[in-house]
Design a protein around this motif. Sequence first.
Motif, PDB file in Angstrom:
ATOM      1  N   CYS A 256       0.889  -1.122   0.026  1.00 32.65           N
ATOM      2  CA  CYS A 256      -0.154  -0.106  -0.137  1.00 32.65           C
ATOM      3  C   CYS A 256       0.869   1.148  -0.030  1.00 32.65           C
ATOM      4  O   CYS A 256       2.021   1.381   0.396  1.00 32.65           O
ATOM      5  CB  CYS A 256      -0.782   0.021   1.107  1.00 32.65           C
ATOM      6  SG  CYS A 256      -2.029  -1.437   1.176  1.00 32.65           S
ATOM      7  N   LYS A 257       0.316   2.439  -0.742  1.00 34.08           N
ATOM      8  CA  LYS A 257       1.230   3.541  -0.488  1.00 34.08           C
ATOM      9  C   LYS A 257       0.154   4.828  -0.252  1.00 34.08           C
ATOM     10  O   LYS A 257      -0.780   4.835  -1.199  1.00 34.08           O
ATOM     11  CB  LYS A 257       1.938   3.887  -1.936  1.00 34.08           C
ATOM     12  CG  LYS A 257       2.863   4.956  -2.127  1.00 34.08           C
ATOM     13  CD  LYS A 257       3.995   5.023  -1.076  1.00 34.08           C
ATOM     14  CE  LYS A 257       4.457   6.249  -1.330  1.00 34.08           C
ATOM     15  NZ  LYS A 257       5.770   6.455  -0.131  1.00 34.08           N
ATOM     16  N   SER A 258       0.503   5.461   0.697  1.00 34.88           N
ATOM     17  CA  SER A 258      -0.530   6.795   0.827  1.00 34.88           C
ATOM     18  C   SER A 258       0.564   7.998   0.892  1.00 34.88           C
ATOM     19  O   SER A 258       1.642   7.874   1.256  1.00 34.88           O
ATOM     20  CB  SER A 258      -1.051   6.577   2.411  1.00 34.88           C
ATOM     21  OG  SER A 258      -1.595   5.263   2.408  1.00 34.88           O
ATOM     22  N   PHE A 259      -0.273   8.963   0.485  1.00 34.87           N
ATOM     23  CA  PHE A 259       0.380  10.407   0.697  1.00 34.87           C
ATOM     24  C   PHE A 259      -0.374  11.169   1.748  1.00 34.87           C
ATOM     25  O   PHE A 259      -1.603  11.117   1.916  1.00 34.87           O
ATOM     26  CB  PHE A 259       0.464  11.081  -0.593  1.00 34.87           C
ATOM     27  CG  PHE A 259       1.515  10.360  -1.607  1.00 34.87           C
ATOM     28  CD1 PHE A 259       2.768  10.219  -1.773  1.00 34.87           C
ATOM     29  CD2 PHE A 259       0.733   9.756  -2.781  1.00 34.87           C
ATOM     30  CE1 PHE A 259       3.546   9.601  -2.543  1.00 34.87           C
ATOM     31  CE2 PHE A 259       1.465   8.958  -3.719  1.00 34.87           C
ATOM     32  CZ  PHE A 259       2.854   9.141  -3.509  1.00 34.87           C
ATOM     33  N   PRO A 260       0.310  12.030   2.290  1.00 34.12           N
ATOM     34  CA  PRO A 260      -0.211  12.828   3.468  1.00 34.12           C
ATOM     35  C   PRO A 260      -1.225  13.863   2.694  1.00 34.12           C
ATOM     36  O   PRO A 260      -0.838  14.567   1.510  1.00 34.12           O
ATOM     37  CB  PRO A 260       0.711  13.804   4.157  1.00 34.12           C
ATOM     38  CG  PRO A 260       1.977  13.238   3.589  1.00 34.12           C
ATOM     39  CD  PRO A 260       1.644  12.393   2.468  1.00 34.12           C
TER      40      PRO A 260
ATOM     41  N   ILE B 271      -4.072  10.102   1.936  1.00 35.17           N
ATOM     42  CA  ILE B 271      -4.985   9.518   0.866  1.00 35.17           C
ATOM     43  C   ILE B 271      -4.126   8.278   0.337  1.00 35.17           C
ATOM     44  O   ILE B 271      -2.812   8.248   0.063  1.00 35.17           O
ATOM     45  CB  ILE B 271      -5.013  10.690  -0.346  1.00 35.17           C
ATOM     46  CG1 ILE B 271      -5.720   9.875  -1.468  1.00 35.17           C
ATOM     47  CG2 ILE B 271      -3.613  11.005  -0.862  1.00 35.17           C
ATOM     48  CD1 ILE B 271      -6.129  10.822  -2.697  1.00 35.17           C
ATOM     49  N   GLU B 272      -4.758   7.093   0.201  1.00 31.84           N
ATOM     50  CA  GLU B 272      -4.304   6.028  -0.240  1.00 31.84           C
ATOM     51  C   GLU B 272      -4.355   5.775  -1.572  1.00 31.84           C
ATOM     52  O   GLU B 272      -5.363   5.666  -2.292  1.00 31.84           O
ATOM     53  CB  GLU B 272      -5.120   4.918   0.513  1.00 31.84           C
ATOM     54  CG  GLU B 272      -4.315   3.379   0.419  1.00 31.84           C
ATOM     55  CD  GLU B 272      -4.966   2.169   1.277  1.00 31.84           C
ATOM     56  OE1 GLU B 272      -6.172   2.111   0.992  1.00 31.84           O
ATOM     57  OE2 GLU B 272      -4.316   1.669   1.925  1.00 31.84           O
ATOM     58  N   ILE B 273      -3.035   5.584  -2.376  1.00 33.13           N
ATOM     59  CA  ILE B 273      -3.107   5.698  -3.798  1.00 33.13           C
ATOM     60  C   ILE B 273      -2.884   4.263  -4.260  1.00 33.13           C
ATOM     61  O   ILE B 273      -3.651   3.781  -5.330  1.00 33.13           O
ATOM     62  CB  ILE B 273      -1.763   6.679  -4.345  1.00 33.13           C
ATOM     63  CG1 ILE B 273      -2.117   7.820  -3.763  1.00 33.13           C
ATOM     64  CG2 ILE B 273      -1.691   6.545  -5.639  1.00 33.13           C
ATOM     65  CD1 ILE B 273      -3.122   8.757  -4.259  1.00 33.13           C
TER      66      ILE B 273
ATOM     67  N   VAL C  92       9.596   4.120  -1.056  1.00 37.35           N
ATOM     68  CA  VAL C  92       9.396   2.939  -0.507  1.00 37.35           C
ATOM     69  C   VAL C  92       7.660   2.929  -0.135  1.00 37.35           C
ATOM     70  O   VAL C  92       7.221   3.932   0.013  1.00 37.35           O
ATOM     71  CB  VAL C  92      10.077   2.931   0.784  1.00 37.35           C
ATOM     72  CG1 VAL C  92      11.549   2.558   0.595  1.00 37.35           C
ATOM     73  CG2 VAL C  92       9.937   4.099   1.749  1.00 37.35           C
ATOM     74  N   PRO C  93       7.452   1.747   0.311  1.00 37.11           N
ATOM     75  CA  PRO C  93       6.014   1.662   0.389  1.00 37.11           C
ATOM     76  C   PRO C  93       5.484   2.027   1.665  1.00 37.11           C
ATOM     77  O   PRO C  93       6.306   2.061   2.665  1.00 37.11           O
ATOM     78  CB  PRO C  93       5.568   0.145   0.339  1.00 37.11           C
ATOM     79  CG  PRO C  93       6.886  -0.833   0.435  1.00 37.11           C
ATOM     80  CD  PRO C  93       7.995   0.414  -0.002  1.00 37.11           C
ATOM     81  N   THR C  94       4.423   2.402   1.832  1.00 39.14           N
ATOM     82  CA  THR C  94       3.749   2.639   3.147  1.00 39.14           C
ATOM     83  C   THR C  94       3.681   1.480   4.087  1.00 39.14           C
ATOM     84  O   THR C  94       3.843   1.234   5.206  1.00 39.14           O
ATOM     85  CB  THR C  94       2.527   3.264   3.250  1.00 39.14           C
ATOM     86  OG1 THR C  94       2.624   4.467   2.279  1.00 39.14           O
ATOM     87  CG2 THR C  94       1.970   3.818   4.560  1.00 39.14           C
ATOM     88  N   SER C  95       3.158   0.266   3.590  1.00 33.79           N
ATOM     89  CA  SER C  95       3.057  -1.199   3.992  1.00 33.79           C
ATOM     90  C   SER C  95       3.425  -2.028   2.942  1.00 33.79           C
ATOM     91  O   SER C  95       3.216  -1.869   1.905  1.00 33.79           O
ATOM     92  CB  SER C  95       1.704  -1.323   4.800  1.00 33.79           C
ATOM     93  OG  SER C  95       0.611  -1.089   3.940  1.00 33.79           O
TER      94      SER C  95
END
Length: 225
Positions: A9-13, A19-21, A57-60
């Motif tokens: 998963c990858k999110s941005f502030p 927001i989960e992209i 790098v990924p968020t998780s």
Amino acid sequence: MLLEMHDICKSFPLGDGYIEILKHIDLSVEEGEYLAIMGPSGSGKTTLMNLIGCLDVPTSGSYYFCGQDIAGASDDALADIRNSSIGFVFQNYQLLPTMTALDNVALPLLYADVDRTERRERARAALERMGLGERVEHRPNQLSGGQCQRVAIARAMINKPKLLLADEPTGALDTASGAQIMDLFEELNAAGTTVVLITHDPNVAARAGHTRHILDGRLVEEDAL
Ligand SMILES: Nc1ncnc2c1ncn2[C@@H]1O[C@H](COP(=O)(O)OP(=O)(O)O)[C@@H](O)[C@H]1O
Ligand SMILES: [Mg+2]
């Protein structure tokens, strides 16, 4: 496997939250594969390319490239992997405008501590293989779009990367120049380079060995489209 992503998963502030992209991406690429990742504008292709290419790098989730853990790697470790193992090609070529084609292609060898004579010899040979032997002293603004992209491919390949990673490589080109670029990718793949190509164009994706589809940040099966 050359690379293996699991539950990425990858999110941005954004504002007060995030927001989960990219959502729960599972992706494996074998050595020698030619994979197209296809999806519409805004679906998360470039975000995914940045992760595959160790630019972010990924968020998780977990990501292994050549057996190396990327999700927890330092910026220095990521830079080492990029320099040694990944060649990048972008829609807008990303050439340095004040440098000649030769110097653009030779630049990654400078970072790899190759001496100047060898840098220039290898860059010249790489440009000749791209059909640009007569253009080595030209600057990007003296070259056509298709020629610029071939310079960019020569630069991407100069360190003999395991993975050639291209984001919309024909997006700025006319049909004939785009077809030449697709021929080159096919040749490089046939010679053993793993290719991952990101595109919104089904005609471009059709040239790859196979295609995965991305929609709204998820990899989906074709029959789910
Ligand atoms: N750094 C960021 N911060 C917030 N939103 C982003 C960021 N990068 C991309 N996005 C958003 O993520 C979505 C996917 O973007 P992107 O990966 O560039 O898609 P594509 O390459 O498929 O057009 C878009 O809605 C974009 O606005
Ligand atoms: Mg994009």
